[in-house]
Design a protein around this motif. Sequence first.
Motif, PDB file in Angstrom:
ATOM      1  N   LEU A 153       0.614  -1.151   0.010  1.00 47.73           N
ATOM      2  CA  LEU A 153       0.092  -0.032  -0.052  1.00 47.73           C
ATOM      3  C   LEU A 153       0.890   1.333  -0.066  1.00 47.73           C
ATOM      4  O   LEU A 153       0.361   2.228   0.382  1.00 47.73           O
ATOM      5  N   ILE A 154       2.124   0.921  -0.112  1.00 49.13           N
ATOM      6  CA  ILE A 154       3.146   2.156  -0.192  1.00 49.13           C
ATOM      7  C   ILE A 154       3.076   3.298   0.875  1.00 49.13           C
ATOM      8  O   ILE A 154       3.412   4.348   0.772  1.00 49.13           O
ATOM      9  N   ARG A 155       2.273   2.561   2.165  1.00 44.33           N
ATOM     10  CA  ARG A 155       2.310   3.310   3.268  1.00 44.33           C
ATOM     11  C   ARG A 155       1.569   4.692   3.196  1.00 44.33           C
ATOM     12  O   ARG A 155       1.553   5.859   3.676  1.00 44.33           O
ATOM     13  N   GLY A 156       0.688   4.521   2.167  1.00 42.85           N
ATOM     14  CA  GLY A 156      -0.495   5.662   1.981  1.00 42.85           C
ATOM     15  C   GLY A 156       0.307   6.822   1.088  1.00 42.85           C
ATOM     16  O   GLY A 156      -0.355   7.998   1.135  1.00 42.85           O
ATOM     17  N   LYS A 157       1.426   6.589   0.654  1.00 46.84           N
ATOM     18  CA  LYS A 157       2.086   7.645  -0.088  1.00 46.84           C
ATOM     19  C   LYS A 157       1.746   7.534  -1.756  1.00 46.84           C
ATOM     20  O   LYS A 157       2.795   7.247  -2.584  1.00 46.84           O
ATOM     21  N   TYR A 217     -12.723   3.260 -10.420  1.00 44.08           N
ATOM     22  CA  TYR A 217     -13.499   1.814 -10.132  1.00 44.08           C
ATOM     23  C   TYR A 217     -14.235   1.876  -8.792  1.00 44.08           C
ATOM     24  O   TYR A 217     -14.741   0.826  -8.293  1.00 44.08           O
ATOM     25  N   HIS A 218     -14.145   3.241  -8.262  1.00 45.48           N
ATOM     26  CA  HIS A 218     -15.180   3.282  -7.029  1.00 45.48           C
ATOM     27  C   HIS A 218     -14.685   2.587  -5.973  1.00 45.48           C
ATOM     28  O   HIS A 218     -15.436   1.934  -5.185  1.00 45.48           O
ATOM     29  N   LYS A 219     -13.347   2.785  -5.955  1.00 44.58           N
ATOM     30  CA  LYS A 219     -12.542   1.869  -4.817  1.00 44.58           C
ATOM     31  C   LYS A 219     -11.676   3.123  -4.320  1.00 44.58           C
ATOM     32  O   LYS A 219     -11.413   4.036  -4.682  1.00 44.58           O
ATOM     33  N   LEU A 246      -7.347  -0.432  -4.779  1.00 49.05           N
ATOM     34  CA  LEU A 246      -6.717  -0.791  -6.130  1.00 49.05           C
ATOM     35  C   LEU A 246      -5.483  -1.320  -5.946  1.00 49.05           C
ATOM     36  O   LEU A 246      -4.973  -1.927  -6.929  1.00 49.05           O
ATOM     37  N   LEU A 247      -4.363  -0.857  -5.072  1.00 48.69           N
ATOM     38  CA  LEU A 247      -3.183  -1.387  -5.100  1.00 48.69           C
ATOM     39  C   LEU A 247      -2.900  -2.792  -4.862  1.00 48.69           C
ATOM     40  O   LEU A 247      -2.351  -3.632  -5.097  1.00 48.69           O
ATOM     41  N   GLU A 289     -12.039  -5.693 -11.603  1.00 51.32           N
ATOM     42  CA  GLU A 289     -10.832  -6.084 -12.431  1.00 51.32           C
ATOM     43  C   GLU A 289     -10.398  -4.813 -13.105  1.00 51.32           C
ATOM     44  O   GLU A 289     -11.005  -4.044 -13.686  1.00 51.32           O
ATOM     45  N   ILE A 290      -8.925  -4.584 -13.016  1.00 51.19           N
ATOM     46  CA  ILE A 290      -8.286  -3.368 -13.676  1.00 51.19           C
ATOM     47  C   ILE A 290      -8.117  -3.745 -15.180  1.00 51.19           C
ATOM     48  O   ILE A 290      -7.439  -4.682 -15.444  1.00 51.19           O
TER      49      ILE A 290
END
Length: 525
Positions: A442-446, A458-460, A465-466, A497-498
């Motif tokens: 999750l890239i620590r939220g960065k 995608y309404h996410k 998404l990550l 699905e992406i």
Amino acid sequence: MAPSRGPAVTPRNLHKTLANHKGPVHVARYAKGTAKYVLSGGQDRTVRLWNPELGTEIKSYSAHGYEVLSITVAHDNSRFASSGGDRQVFLWDVMTGQTIRRIPGHMGKIFTVEFNEDATVLASGSYDSTVRLWDLRSQNRQPIQTLDEARDAVQTIHVGKSYIATGSVDGHVRTYDLRMGELRTDFLGHPVTAVVPSQDNQTYLATTIDAHVRLMDMSTGKMLNDFTGHASSSYRIRACFGHGEASVICGDEEGKVWAWDLVDDMSCPSWVLVRMLFDRPQVTDASDHQIERRHIDSARMYRNEEQVGQAVRESGIPRDEIFITSKVNNPEHGFGTALAAVDDSLKKFGFDYIDLMLIHSPLSDKERRLQTWKALIEAKKQGKVRTIGVSNYGPRHLEEIREAGLETPAVNQVELHPFCQQKEIVDYCNKHGIVVEAYTPLIRGKWDNKIVELAKKYHKDPAQLLVRWSLQRGYVPLPKSSNPDRVVSNANVFDFEISSEDMATVNAMDRGKDGAITWNPVDAP
């Protein structure tokens, strides 16, 4: 069993979604040999023919009056047979889409149909507890033989050269030797939903509705291995051998696909719901949040093994439903010190075994790394750990193990996210059948604006998404959270699905090693 033809590299990337059926899809079958098409049957009473490379539907076959439950494809791919809830078997011409023959006769749903080797005989198994054999070279409306030993519905059939194996809701696998006229019965105690022999017919996989897949000796009925961890209590699930018969693959009722090493019985789902890398004050609170399947990623460096063990015991969740990972710390490298570290971890956890033990990093030297790896191999032989792997290992460190002729790690856990994609490491692991676990996914939220905007599309949220990006890339993401609501949210990624275009956009965000946000010691000498 046939010798392995290569490493157990389980496909981990979503290739295509075939989505024209209306309602549940009950069965899918690939064509035989090198032909490239897929047949599927579903609740909508149709069979559909697909090009899996393009993801397009080629043809639809309609004749059934109720749901389609089983499909079998002839050896030359010119015909297939289907069966279902209307108590009939239909024989089809693939090219014309016309029915060649309709076969009635069963008194209940027909759960399974299978051709023999040259498609001259068709076997069908039904809710009426019988298996019926049909001669396709004649128009005789009566079966040439009826096998009626089952005491409940027949769910699965395999037709070999000289035998027929069946599985029934009565908990029995029955093997009929057609040459000798003999019947052997293996009682498994739970409804049998699939029987899949190995290529040499020495063993078979039996899938049962008690969340077990058993590897059985075909001649003696002895259980050789038992694969568990997946959810299976209500629906028919079919396990199969992976590439080279080096692995076992099956889906489950929670939407996961599971892959086990055939020999080592490593059970790790393709998506683990939660990584609980606990800070010490948060252990008990996090354990109180009930999630059906857990992966707890601990380490000796984190100094939380006692708290994790306590939280597991207080949760009331059976130990075998929780997948525990720990790691040997860098100062503990060496054969004797690493073995002692494993023993100490077991004592602190209060467990009899650890599911997965990793070397936390390559931060020592070649000789000590190899001695540490030998210690983990020894701990595995002693039953103290189930599976062994490494963390933060680059290709050079992995090559040290291979060149020493030692067991290949099952897992390599590395920092992996769109900004730091570790391409050389991922390529090496894929080539050698090593599962890639992605920490800090999750890239620590960065997150940059592109990730935020794509998530909105995608309404996410960006975290979802990550996680989805990791899954579609074939990784096992380990999102860290001590917030119960966030844990659940991070797992809500199976309803979208992406697109390939958006995947390419995220893939292009790679900054190489400059994108790392943790220690990332993959280039250690």
